[in-house]
Design a protein around this motif. Structure first.
Motif, short mmCIF file in Angstrom:
data_model
loop_
_atom_site.label_atom_id
_atom_site.label_comp_id
_atom_site.label_asym_id
_atom_site.label_seq_id
_atom_site.Cartn_x
_atom_site.Cartn_y
_atom_site.Cartn_z
N ASN A 16 0.62 -1.35 0.15
CA ASN A 16 -0.02 0.08 0.07
C ASN A 16 0.89 1.21 0.11
OD1 ASN A 16 -2.98 -0.25 -0.21
ND2 ASN A 16 -2.63 -1.60 1.90
N ASP A 17 2.07 1.20 0.78
CA ASP A 17 2.71 2.63 0.93
C ASP A 17 3.10 2.79 -0.61
OD1 ASP A 17 2.24 2.89 3.39
OD2 ASP A 17 3.93 1.90 4.17
N ASN A 18 3.88 1.78 -1.14
CA ASN A 18 4.33 2.19 -2.53
C ASN A 18 3.37 2.21 -3.51
OD1 ASN A 18 6.68 1.13 -1.39
ND2 ASN A 18 6.68 -0.90 -2.16
N SER A 19 2.07 1.89 -3.47
CA SER A 19 1.05 2.27 -4.20
C SER A 19 0.66 3.82 -4.24
CB SER A 19 -0.10 1.49 -4.25
OG SER A 19 -1.06 1.81 -3.06
N LEU A 20 0.72 4.33 -2.96
CA LEU A 20 0.43 5.80 -2.75
C LEU A 20 1.66 6.61 -3.32
CD1 LEU A 20 -0.92 5.42 0.91
CD2 LEU A 20 -2.14 5.87 -1.32
N HIS A 21 2.96 5.94 -3.25
CA HIS A 21 4.19 6.99 -3.75
C HIS A 21 3.99 6.64 -5.27
CE1 HIS A 21 7.91 8.70 -3.77
NE2 HIS A 21 8.46 7.65 -4.64
N ASP A 22 3.69 5.80 -6.14
CA ASP A 22 3.85 5.54 -7.42
C ASP A 22 2.91 4.52 -7.82
OD1 ASP A 22 4.32 5.57 -10.12
OD2 ASP A 22 6.43 4.53 -9.70
N PRO A 23 1.59 4.85 -8.22
CA PRO A 23 0.55 3.98 -8.64
C PRO A 23 0.73 3.25 -9.90
CG PRO A 23 -0.16 6.06 -8.13
CD PRO A 23 1.11 6.51 -8.28
N ALA A 40 -1.89 7.80 4.86
CA ALA A 40 -3.22 8.22 4.22
C ALA A 40 -4.10 7.12 3.76
CB ALA A 40 -2.64 8.94 2.95
N GLY A 41 -5.23 7.06 3.99
CA GLY A 41 -6.14 6.17 3.72
C GLY A 41 -6.09 5.06 4.32
N HIS A 42 -5.64 4.94 5.53
CA HIS A 42 -5.21 3.60 6.26
C HIS A 42 -6.74 2.92 6.82
CE1 HIS A 42 -2.61 1.76 9.43
NE2 HIS A 42 -3.11 0.76 8.53
N ASP A 43 -7.06 2.01 6.12
CA ASP A 43 -8.29 1.06 6.46
C ASP A 43 -8.50 0.80 7.95
OD1 ASP A 43 -9.33 1.34 3.83
OD2 ASP A 43 -8.46 -0.52 3.38
N LEU A 44 -9.52 0.99 8.46
CA LEU A 44 -9.70 0.51 9.84
C LEU A 44 -9.62 -0.95 10.25
CD1 LEU A 44 -12.49 2.95 11.10
CD2 LEU A 44 -10.16 3.19 11.61
N ARG A 45 -10.48 -1.87 9.63
CA ARG A 45 -10.53 -3.25 10.07
C ARG A 45 -10.80 -4.13 8.86
NH1 ARG A 45 -15.28 -5.38 12.16
NH2 ARG A 45 -15.14 -7.69 12.81
N TYR A 46 -10.14 -5.11 8.77
CA TYR A 46 -10.57 -6.35 7.93
C TYR A 46 -10.90 -7.27 8.74
CZ TYR A 46 -7.39 -3.52 4.62
OH TYR A 46 -6.79 -2.52 3.95
N ALA A 47 -11.78 -8.30 8.11
CA ALA A 47 -12.36 -9.29 8.87
C ALA A 47 -13.07 -10.30 7.75
CB ALA A 47 -13.41 -8.93 10.08
N ILE A 48 -12.55 -11.54 7.99
CA ILE A 48 -12.89 -12.53 6.81
C ILE A 48 -13.70 -13.60 7.48
CG2 ILE A 48 -12.11 -14.72 5.57
CD1 ILE A 48 -11.70 -12.28 4.01
N ASP A 49 -14.92 -13.87 6.50
CA ASP A 49 -15.69 -14.71 7.10
C ASP A 49 -15.69 -16.43 5.99
OD1 ASP A 49 -17.82 -16.77 7.42
OD2 ASP A 49 -19.38 -15.44 7.57
#
Length: 332
Positions: free
Chosen positions: A83-90, A271-280
């Motif tokens: 994610n960090d790299n995608s924000l720097h150079d998509p 930037a844009g840091h997602d709060l929570r992921y949870a898989i069913d």
């Protein structure tokens, strides 16, 4: 079977290659561009009579066509994924995750080759910290970064090729992986290797962001299960009920490594840091009978700490360049 594994020199891909060669009679051809995230050393010691490494780009149509035409199935791990790299150079994320996937599914369509596409839970966006729900196969896509949006796009390409062209494909979306062979730019190995180097770990924001962790070995066994018995056209979510907030992960790493649990520093949140992921993962477990081996996150993390402590020859060549890049991006 003879499998083509794209991105097989990367973290999750190399774990899958080891798992396949250790637990089945299949042979494996790895196609990997060997960017900074791919590592030949992750494939050391594999049996030469059942394993081949081809260095190349998944967007190279001629190469892909030749390789796909000579295998029974393709397992597509290759992706730009940080994610960090995608924000720097998509841009590299578009080239690999979209164009690369298109190139592969066109070859698989031409040759009638079984195709399994590896994706991420990040395509679903995020959940509130107090939301009782988890992601399911019916959750609408809501990506929030260049990385997750390009992975969402690649998923949709595969789905469209199944419906429009009869591509023999399945998809899996997995939660956050940890374990051996993960690049030191990623959250867990960066904390472990920092502690080994006497450097205090860094924690984005307050560390309340929650991830649903799964050991890479369990991801590998799930993918092999889907490849063997999954229903064409279906999507399966892979998870091991491993929800942990980032602060707890850092504090557990410190404790396992004999350090005070508060020996870390807070840094500005991403930037844009997602709060929570949870898989069913109910569908995968009930319909295909899969179960994770690492059901306790602390046990899996202890195993991972030991691996990085014992394999410094594997990760040290990456470490200085990774930290220099973080420094350059103001994220040290």
């Amino acid at each position: 079977m003879k499998l083509l594994v794209t991105g097989g020199a990367g973290f999750i891909g190399s774990n899958f290659v080891h798992h396949v060669l250790d637990t089945t009679d299949h042979s494996v051809v790895v196609l990997d561009k060997l960017t900074y995230a791919g590592n030949r050393a992750s494939l050391d010691g594999l049996p030469a009579e059942r394993f081949e490494l081809v260095v190349g780009d998944i967007a190279d149509a001629a190469l892909v066509d030749r390789l796909v035409g000579d295998v029974d199935a393709v397992v597509h791990y290759a992706a730009e994924s940080h994610n960090d790299n995608s924000l720097h150079d998509p841009r590299p994320f578009l080239d690999t995750n979209i164009i690369g996937t298109y190139t592969l599914i066109e070859a698989a369509r031409k040759h009638g080759t079984r195709f399994h596409h590896i994706s991420t839970d990040e395509v679903y966006g995020d959940l509130e910290l107090d939301d009782p729900n988890r992601f399911t196969e019916q959750t609408p896509y809501n990506p929030s970064s260049p990385y997750s949006s390009t992975k969402a796009g690649s998923d949709l390409l595969v789905r469209a090729w199944v419906r429009s062209f009869g591509l023999q494909a399945t998809i899996s979306n997995c939660s956050n992986n940890y374990g051996p062979y993960q690049h030191v730019e990623k959250f867990i190995p960066r904390q472990i290797t920092n502690v080994l180097d006497g450097v205090r770990p860094k924690l984005y924001g307050a560390g309340q962001n929650v991830r649903d962790w799964i050991h890479a070995n369990d991801h590998s066994s799930a993918v092999l299960t889907i490849l063997d018995t999954g229903v064409i056209g279906e999507t399966y979510l892979i998870g091991a009920d491993g929800e942990q907030d980032n602060r707890s992960v850092v504090e557990t790493i410190l404790e396992l490594m004999g350090q005070p649990r508060d020996a870390y520093d807070h840094v500005t949140d991403r930037a844009g840091h997602d709060l929570r992921y949870a898989i069913d993962s109910t569908k995968l477990r009930t319909e295909l009978g899969w179960q994770p081996a690492f059901r306790d996150f602390r046990t899996g993390l202890e195993d991972t700490v030991a691996w990085y402590r014992d394999h410094q020859d594997w990760w040290r060549p990456q470490k200085a360049a990774t930290e220099a890049r973080y420094q350059q991006q103001g994220q040290a």
